[in-house]
Write an enzyme that holds these catalytic residues in place. Structure first.
Site, PDB file in Angstrom:
ATOM      1  N   THR A  99     -28.402  -7.705  -5.326  1.00 25.08           N
ATOM      2  CA  THR A  99     -28.016  -8.393  -6.562  1.00 25.08           C
ATOM      3  C   THR A  99     -28.901  -9.622  -6.687  1.00 25.08           C
ATOM      4  O   THR A  99     -28.775 -10.565  -5.894  1.00 25.08           O
ATOM      5  CB  THR A  99     -26.542  -8.835  -6.505  1.00 25.08           C
ATOM      6  OG1 THR A  99     -25.738  -7.694  -6.251  1.00 25.08           O
ATOM      7  CG2 THR A  99     -26.120  -9.477  -7.813  1.00 25.08           C
ATOM      8  N   LYS A 177     -25.425  -6.269 -13.723  1.00 23.78           N
ATOM      9  CA  LYS A 177     -24.790  -6.497 -12.412  1.00 23.78           C
ATOM     10  C   LYS A 177     -24.282  -7.944 -12.306  1.00 23.78           C
ATOM     11  O   LYS A 177     -23.156  -8.195 -11.873  1.00 23.78           O
ATOM     12  CB  LYS A 177     -25.801  -6.171 -11.303  1.00 23.78           C
ATOM     13  CG  LYS A 177     -25.388  -6.586  -9.910  1.00 23.78           C
ATOM     14  CD  LYS A 177     -24.120  -5.914  -9.430  1.00 23.78           C
ATOM     15  CE  LYS A 177     -23.553  -6.622  -8.223  1.00 23.78           C
ATOM     16  NZ  LYS A 177     -22.213  -6.234  -7.864  1.00 23.78           N
TER      17      LYS A 177
END
Ligand SMILES: NC(=O)c1ccc[n+]([C@@H]2O[C@H](COP(=O)([O-])OP(=O)(O)OC[C@H]3O[C@@H](n4cnc5c(N)ncnc54)[C@H](OP(=O)(O)O)[C@@H]3O)[C@@H](O)[C@H]2O)c1
Length: 303
Positions: A99, A177
């Site tokens: 991420t 995300k």
């Protein structure tokens, strides 16, 4: 011949995903495993069939056709890709599950394509237990032909499903995300507040649990259980490390700011997360927000 696969990064998430890829992936050769801390890679390979350890990043990149990465943050992926680029990466497909900020994704994409490699962003939703169970949700973005290559390693292997942004810039996956994680942060904060108010008003946390089980089954119940059982402060190794979550919050706030928007809820949650980090350092977990909210309500951090 089936492409040779490598997995880089054996943290809380990477361990589970790599194990599922080795066990259920369609590849016909052992999954090459590399981790910065070599002892972790050696222990993993010993315990996991269909894997083979690699002692260096250069060796990993040289031997593999498709290289999955899952590391902590923007600095980690940047240094990893910079090192990888010292070897020949022509035609190799990099798939990053970390991420990271959408701008970092764009930079990594540009660096790799300039060197003749291909790149798919595949950040994932799901806690470490979901990674271990092969149940994460991948967010795929990149050239359609490259995303098509990655899909067979997702659903039924490491993932229960994927969100498909074939043909979109990889940064789109990172945007979704990062934005998606703000929902997780908001959920945890509201569970923490609810449990504290239920306790202090005499309603009782059992009553609130019944509400979660019937109205919001799933992650609400899982996080509330972690809080009620003390799993938010007792772990030696956090499930969702507070430094990683604060990184996600920073990225979301930056994304919003750049677009001329605000995310006041994330700002507030980050103030609680700051307290968790002060109290617990590296052991701090996202669920530790409960401790910080408890303290604000005049209770002990630990329940
Ligand atoms: N935990 C969650 O609930 C969750 C859920 C979804 C997504 N994510 C995201 O998934 C990614 C991995 O999370 P995680 O929980 O698995 O993290 P983690 O447990 O902290 O593991 C981090 C991994 O990155 C490696 N690493 C760190 N810095 C590095 C560097 N400079 N060069 C090479 N490798 C480096 C570490 O290697 P060492 O073993 O040497 O330290 C380790 O393998 C993060 O981007 C996170 O935000 C996490």
């Amino acid at each position: 011949m089936s492409p040779r696969l490598a997995w880089i990064g054996l943290g809380n998430m990477g361990r589970g995903m790599a194990a599922n890829l080795a066990a259920k992936g369609p590849q016909t050769t052992p999954l090459i495993i590399y981790n910065r801390t070599a002892a972790r890679a050696e222990a993993f390979v010993k315990a996991t069939p269909n894997t083979t350890v690699s002692a260096s990043l250069a060796d990993t990149v040289t031997k593999a056709d498709i290289i999955f990465t899952c590391v902590s943050d923007d600095a980690a992926i940047t240094s990893l890709i910079t090192s990888a680029l010292t070897t020949d990466v022509k035609n190799k497909l990099f798939v990053d599950c970390s991420t990271i900020h959408p701008d970092t994704t764009t930079t990594v994409h540009q660096q790799l394509t300039a060197a003749g490699a291909r790149f798919v962003a595949s950040p994932v939703f799901g806690a470490p237990a979901m990674a271990a169970a092969g149940q994460v949700i991948c967010v795929l973005a990149g050239e359609a032909a490259d995303v098509a290559v990655v899909k067979p390693y997702t659903t039924g292997v490491i993932a229960k499903s994927f969100l498909d942004f074939s043909g979109s810039a990889p940064a789109k996956a990172s945007q979704l995300k990062v934005l998606g994680n703000t929902f997780v942060i908001g959920m945890v904060e509201s569970i923490a507040e609810g449990l504290v108010v239920a306790e202090k008003t005499g309603l009782g946390t059992d009553a609130l649990m019944q509400f979660f089980e019937n109205v919001f089954p799933g992650p609400y119940v899982a996080y509330a259980n972690r809080m009620r059982t003390g799993d938010y402060y007792k772990r030696e190794e956090p499930l969702f490390g507070i430094d990683l979550v604060r990184k996600d919050a920073r990225h979301a706030l930056d994304m919003a700011r750049n677009a001329g928007a605000t995310m006041r809820g994330v700002e507030l949650a980050d103030r609680y997360m700051e307290k968790v980090q002060e109290k617990q350092g590296e052991k701090g977990d996202l669920a530790g927000i409960y401790g910080a909210v408890r303290q604000e309500g005049g209770l002990e951090f630990e329940n």
